[in-house]
Scaffold this motif. Structure first.
Motif, PDB file in Angstrom:
ATOM      1  N   GLU A 435       0.834  -1.198   0.000  1.00  0.00           N
ATOM      2  CA  GLU A 435       0.000   0.000   0.000  1.00  0.00           C
ATOM      3  C   GLU A 435       0.873   1.255   0.000  1.00  0.00           C
ATOM      4  OE1 GLU A 435      -3.556   0.898   2.906  1.00  0.00           O
ATOM      5  OE2 GLU A 435      -1.696   1.739   3.721  1.00  0.00           O
ATOM      6  N   GLY A 464      -1.833   5.420 -12.930  1.00  0.00           N
ATOM      7  CA  GLY A 464      -3.005   5.912 -12.212  1.00  0.00           C
ATOM      8  C   GLY A 464      -2.642   7.041 -11.278  1.00  0.00           C
ATOM      9  N   SER A 465      -3.612   7.451 -10.483  1.00  0.00           N
ATOM     10  CA  SER A 465      -3.447   8.606  -9.612  1.00  0.00           C
ATOM     11  C   SER A 465      -3.774   8.223  -8.178  1.00  0.00           C
ATOM     12  CB  SER A 465      -4.359   9.748 -10.067  1.00  0.00           C
ATOM     13  OG  SER A 465      -4.210  10.885  -9.246  1.00  0.00           O
ATOM     14  N   ILE A 466      -3.097   8.863  -7.236  1.00  0.00           N
ATOM     15  CA  ILE A 466      -3.363   8.659  -5.817  1.00  0.00           C
ATOM     16  C   ILE A 466      -3.908   9.971  -5.249  1.00  0.00           C
ATOM     17  CG2 ILE A 466      -0.944   9.148  -5.249  1.00  0.00           C
ATOM     18  CD1 ILE A 466      -1.228   7.240  -2.876  1.00  0.00           C
ATOM     19  N   TYR A 471      -4.971   6.417  -0.533  1.00  0.00           N
ATOM     20  CA  TYR A 471      -4.155   5.209  -0.609  1.00  0.00           C
ATOM     21  C   TYR A 471      -4.185   4.629  -2.015  1.00  0.00           C
ATOM     22  CZ  TYR A 471      -4.733   5.640   4.432  1.00  0.00           C
ATOM     23  OH  TYR A 471      -4.755   6.123   5.715  1.00  0.00           O
ATOM     24  N   PHE A 472      -3.155   3.837  -2.316  1.00  0.00           N
ATOM     25  CA  PHE A 472      -3.027   3.174  -3.619  1.00  0.00           C
ATOM     26  C   PHE A 472      -2.637   1.733  -3.319  1.00  0.00           C
ATOM     27  CE2 PHE A 472      -1.161   2.038  -7.682  1.00  0.00           C
ATOM     28  CZ  PHE A 472      -1.906   2.757  -8.615  1.00  0.00           C
ATOM     29  N   ASP A 483      -7.806 -10.221  -9.096  1.00  0.00           N
ATOM     30  CA  ASP A 483      -8.004  -9.222  -8.050  1.00  0.00           C
ATOM     31  C   ASP A 483      -8.639  -9.883  -6.824  1.00  0.00           C
ATOM     32  OD1 ASP A 483      -8.194  -6.888  -6.636  1.00  0.00           O
ATOM     33  OD2 ASP A 483      -9.752  -5.980  -7.884  1.00  0.00           O
ATOM     34  N   ASP A 492      -5.870  -0.973  -6.915  1.00  0.00           N
ATOM     35  CA  ASP A 492      -5.588   0.102  -7.856  1.00  0.00           C
ATOM     36  C   ASP A 492      -4.681  -0.385  -8.981  1.00  0.00           C
ATOM     37  OD1 ASP A 492      -6.812   2.612  -6.576  1.00  0.00           O
ATOM     38  OD2 ASP A 492      -5.680   1.713  -4.931  1.00  0.00           O
ATOM     39  N   LEU A 493      -3.896  -1.430  -8.697  1.00  0.00           N
ATOM     40  CA  LEU A 493      -3.026  -2.001  -9.708  1.00  0.00           C
ATOM     41  C   LEU A 493      -2.682  -3.426  -9.284  1.00  0.00           C
ATOM     42  CD1 LEU A 493      -0.152  -0.257 -11.591  1.00  0.00           C
ATOM     43  CD2 LEU A 493       0.271  -2.499 -10.612  1.00  0.00           C
ATOM     44  N   LYS A 574      -5.835   0.048   2.343  1.00  0.00           N
ATOM     45  CA  LYS A 574      -6.645   1.218   1.968  1.00  0.00           C
ATOM     46  C   LYS A 574      -7.324   1.849   3.173  1.00  0.00           C
ATOM     47  CE  LYS A 574      -7.642   2.292  -1.992  1.00  0.00           C
ATOM     48  NZ  LYS A 574      -8.100   2.582  -3.366  1.00  0.00           N
TER      49      LYS A 574
END
Length: 816
Positions: A435, A464-466, A471-472, A483, A492-493, A574
């Motif tokens: 994370e 992507g964006s945080i 959190y990411f 997933d 997120d990834l 997260k």
């Protein structure tokens, strides 16, 4: 080493008498101002010049880590052995010399091969001088050919004596950069004959490092999805001049493949040279050359050799497993930028390919095009169409262009917040997740960033964006659609590849410019927290710099998320950690696959702390580092570096060793440090004795706050310094086996300079400075340099007695 309990009593008395006669019983620290081995190369230097003939020129070089704007700076000359000053040129606005780059000023009659960046009338006398001055007319650097000319540095040299009509270059010279500036023209420059001036279009050079004219840019050692035998290799030319490859070779250490290259490698978008194994059908990109011989999946080292046999570049020079690339799904190993080969120089391709293999599968790599990590979005123009016998005709569409521009970021603008290196209690120890956390008040685009382990895997390219205060979540899956590691919270990834080692990994978060943002377990060794028995995660204890004390093990006081079996995860994916990473966390609602968070943590602004750091320490010298003609404890040094983007004045700061020990803290004088600049303090300047048996080095601000410190255990080897790597990075790990590099970039694989001729008052002492002072001085201060002979130590009784020659007729010593 002899047993101290066997010291003969008379020998002990002899040692004491020797100490008395010398007036010494403890290490005496004299205030001797010593000159450094190299003066600070923290400024633009005059790196090469020619003053005679029609081809006059002055070459400037920027050896610093930052671009320098020379708007308003001047080139001036002084008359032949005189004081008349003439301004030759004033630089206009927006004249910038980039880090590691050159700027060439040429005379009006110049006809050299490399064009000048500006032309002006120079007419510098062969017995005159010239200087580079800043906008305030302060001399930045100067050269003189006569002892009485105005512009000069210490000992000048006569061009006629060295060779009239030739060029002179600052040492080290050539592709290793002009790094030496000892404020002595005669010492700093060498005659290089016809010269090799460089301009702004020339390759950037890092001091002490030979730039790569051609590099091994991508290696598909695992082949493609169509066939593991469909291997390919890509070369890249980062320069501005095309290079003929005639006579070059790319050869593996085991002899296969061994490729004799031919053709020419261009520049820019044409700077890629594609080698395909076998028939050349590995990709649908037109190869430049084919080769035979397979790459091994392990223990393969590639070397690129110039026609004279010189090794220009390597891939996987350490041997063993490849530092990047994976077998399933077959993905290439891509070079990260143009840095020298090493584990951190490579990245596993992750993303969507835009070229096709022999089976019409998208290739996990960028053959013939820029790597993702080079920050260039590849374009695709197929040179070979897919096989007509295949009914599927793909229409390749590049998908690598980010939708938003990556966000420039600073240290700890995003932190590695939690690491589930032990997996979960699902029974699948590889169900790992990581994370990231954004403590700032603005969202950050992570596209092009990457998270990489020191051993090369995992190697995760982010996308992507945080959000601010958000959190990411990175989940490891069997494939890119798996997933399920954290079953009730969307990732997120998703990443694939080898699992984290339970024995410890060093994780580093880089931004798109290859700048280190944060680390986890940066000191190496075992994980500082987390549990393989309970599957408790390793949680960051606040937004603190990475260290063993910056992490805690989740014991269940706070939990969030479910594993693939629907069981509670002993961690907080997260969500805020058990101790929150923010000073005043806001309560959050657990996000799930179908719910939206009700609230987010209170954003904490990210502020770069303007600060210096301790960058390198040498506690046990074996070379005359301070160049005072002696090898002794005075050659110990502490290097400080300014990490901030602004100037810092060190006045009032203090250097000290372990608290309440023998040395008195040294208060630093009024010394301004530019961003990225270093300064070295030797033992002779600060009177701080660093113990070979272990000590602490501390940097204290004027208010008494300890801003940086490092504790080492024992200095066993002479001339092994303790340094931060990467150099000058507050998150970098400390290494205790570095090569001393005062005022230069830290390294572990360099060589200590050879001792020059001259009289050295005391040779290096092979005994540690932790011995009792009496014995230490008898052995190591020249008074009894050879008395530690085993004959005198180990004989018992009168039969073994040996008479020591009389000492200045004052007494005779007799050893029992």
């Amino acid at each position: 080493m002899q047993n101290w309990n066997r010291l003969p009593r008379v020998l002990l008395v002899l040692s004491l008498l020797i100490g008395l006669s010398a007036g010494l019983f403890a290490p005496r620290r004299e205030s001797v101002e010593a000159s450094p081995l190299f003066a600070n190369t923290n400024h633009i230097v005059i790196s090469e010049f020619r003053t005679t003939g029609s081809d006059e020129y002055i070459e400037l070089y920027n050896p610093t880590a930052l671009d320098v704007d020379i708007n308003g700076w001047k080139i001036k000359r002084s008359s032949s052995c005189g004081s008349t000053i003439t301004t030759l040129h004033t630089f206009s606005s927006s004249t910038i010399i980039e880090s590691g780059k050159y700027y060439l000023i040429v005379g009006s009659g110049y006809t050299g091969f490399v064009s000048g960046d500006l032309t002006d009338t120079l007419s510098i006398s062969d017995t005159g001088g010239f200087a580079l001055l800043d906008a305030s007319d302060v001399i930045v650097d100067q050269v003189g050919m006569c002892s009485t000319t105005t512009y000069k540095e210490f000992l000048t040299f006569a061009l006629a004596a060295l060779g009239s009509g030739e060029s002179y270059e600052r040492k080290v010279g050539g592709s290793s950069g002009s790094c030496e500036d000892t404020d002595d023209n005669l010492s700093d420059f060498i005659n290089i004959g016809t010269g090799s001036p460089k301009n702004t279009s020339s390759l950037a050079t890092t001091c002490g490092y030979t730039p790569l004219s051609i590099l091994i840019n991508e290696v598909a050692w695992a082949g493609t999805l169509a066939s593991s035998d469909d291997e390919w290799i890509e070369l890249y030319n980062p320069g501005s001049v095309s290079i003929s490859l005639a006579g070059w070779r790319l050869v593996a250490d085991d002899g296969s493949p061994d490729i004799t290259l031919s053709g020419t490698i261009g520049t820019g978008i044409n700077g890629y040279f594609l080698l395909e194994r076998g028939s050349g059908n590995a990709t649908n990109v037109l190869e430049n050359q084919t080769f035979t011989g397979a790459l091994g999946d392990t223990d393969e080292i590639l070397r690129l050799r110039a026609p004279d046999g010189t090794i220009v570049d390597t891939a996987n020079t350490d041997g063993g497993v490849w530092p990047a690339g994976i077998i399933s799904p077959a993905s290439s190993m891509e070079r990260v930028g143009t840095i020298a080969d090493g584990n951190l120089s490579w990245s596993t391709f992750q993303g969507t390919g835009s070229t096709f293999d022999a089976g019409n599968h998208l290739i996990n790599g960028t053959p013939g095009f820029a790597n993702i990590m080079l920050g260039i979005t590849p374009t695709f123009t197929p040179s070979i169409t897919p096989s007509p016998t295949n009914t599927f005709t793909p229409t390749p569409t590049p998908t690598l262009t980010p939708s938003i521009t990556p966000t420039p970021a600073g240290l700890r603008s995003v932190i590695i917040n939690e690491v589930a290196w032990a997996g979960t209690a699902s029974g699948l120890s590889d169900d790992e997740w990581i994370e990231l956390y954004n403590p700032g008040n603005t969202p950050i685009n992570l596209t092009g960033w990457y998270l990489k382990a020191a051993d090369g895997t995992p190697d995760i390219v982010l996308n992507g964006s945080i959000p601010a205060g958000g959190y990411f979540l990175l989940e490891r899956g069997a494939n890119l659609s798996d997933d399920t590691t954290v079953s009730d919270i969307p990732a997120d990834l998703i990443y694939t590849g080898n699992a984290l080692s339970n024995s410890g990994e060093e994780l580093t978060l880089y931004d798109g410019a290859n700048k280190i943002i944060d680390t986890a377990n940066g000191n190496g060794g075992s994980w500082p927290a987390g549990s393989s028995s309970t599957y408790g995660t390793m949680e960051r204890n606040g937004v603190n710099a990475d260290s063993d004390s910056a992490w805690l093990t989740n014991t269940g006081a706070k939990k969030n998320g479910k594993n693939v079996n629907g069981e509670d995860i002993l961690g907080t994916p997260k969500n805020s950690n058990t101790p929150s990473p923010t000073p005043t966390p806001s309560k959050t609602t657990t996000p799930s696959k179908t719910t939206t968070p009700v609230s987010t943590p209170t954003p904490v602004p990210f502020v770069i702390d303007p600060r210096p750091i301790i960058n390198e320490v040498l506690p046990r010298p074996g070379f005359d580092w301070n160049q005072d003609g002696r090898v002794d404890v005075f050659d110990e040094f502490i290097e400080i570096k300014n990490l901030s983007p602004i100037d810092i004045n060190l006045e009032g700061w203090k250097l000290d060793d372990e608290e309440n020990t023998g040395s008195t803290p040294f208060t630093l004088p009024d010394v301004p440090l530019k961003p990225g600049q270093r300064i070295v303090y030797y033992g002779s300047q600060i009177n701080i004795l660093l113990s070979d048996g272990g000590d602490t080095v501390r940097l204290i601000n004027p208010n008494g706050k300890i801003y940086d410190a490092y504790t080492y255990t024992i200095a066993k080897v002479e001339d092994e310094s303790i340094c931060r790597l990467p150099d000058g990075n507050v998150f970098g790990a400390w290494f205790e086996d570095c090569t001393p590099t005062p005022n230069l970039t830290n390294m572990r694989d360099g060589n200590v300079p050879a001792m020059t001729g001259g009289n050295y008052e005391s040779p290096v002492c092979d005994l540690p400075d932790t011995l009792p002072a009496d014995f230490f001085f008898a052995e190591c201060r020249g008074y009894g340099a050879n008395i530690w002979n085993s004959f005198y130590w180990d004989q018992n009784g009168g039969l073994g007695a040996k008479r020591i020659p009389e000492n200045m007729s004052k007494w005779e010593s007799f050893i029992e």
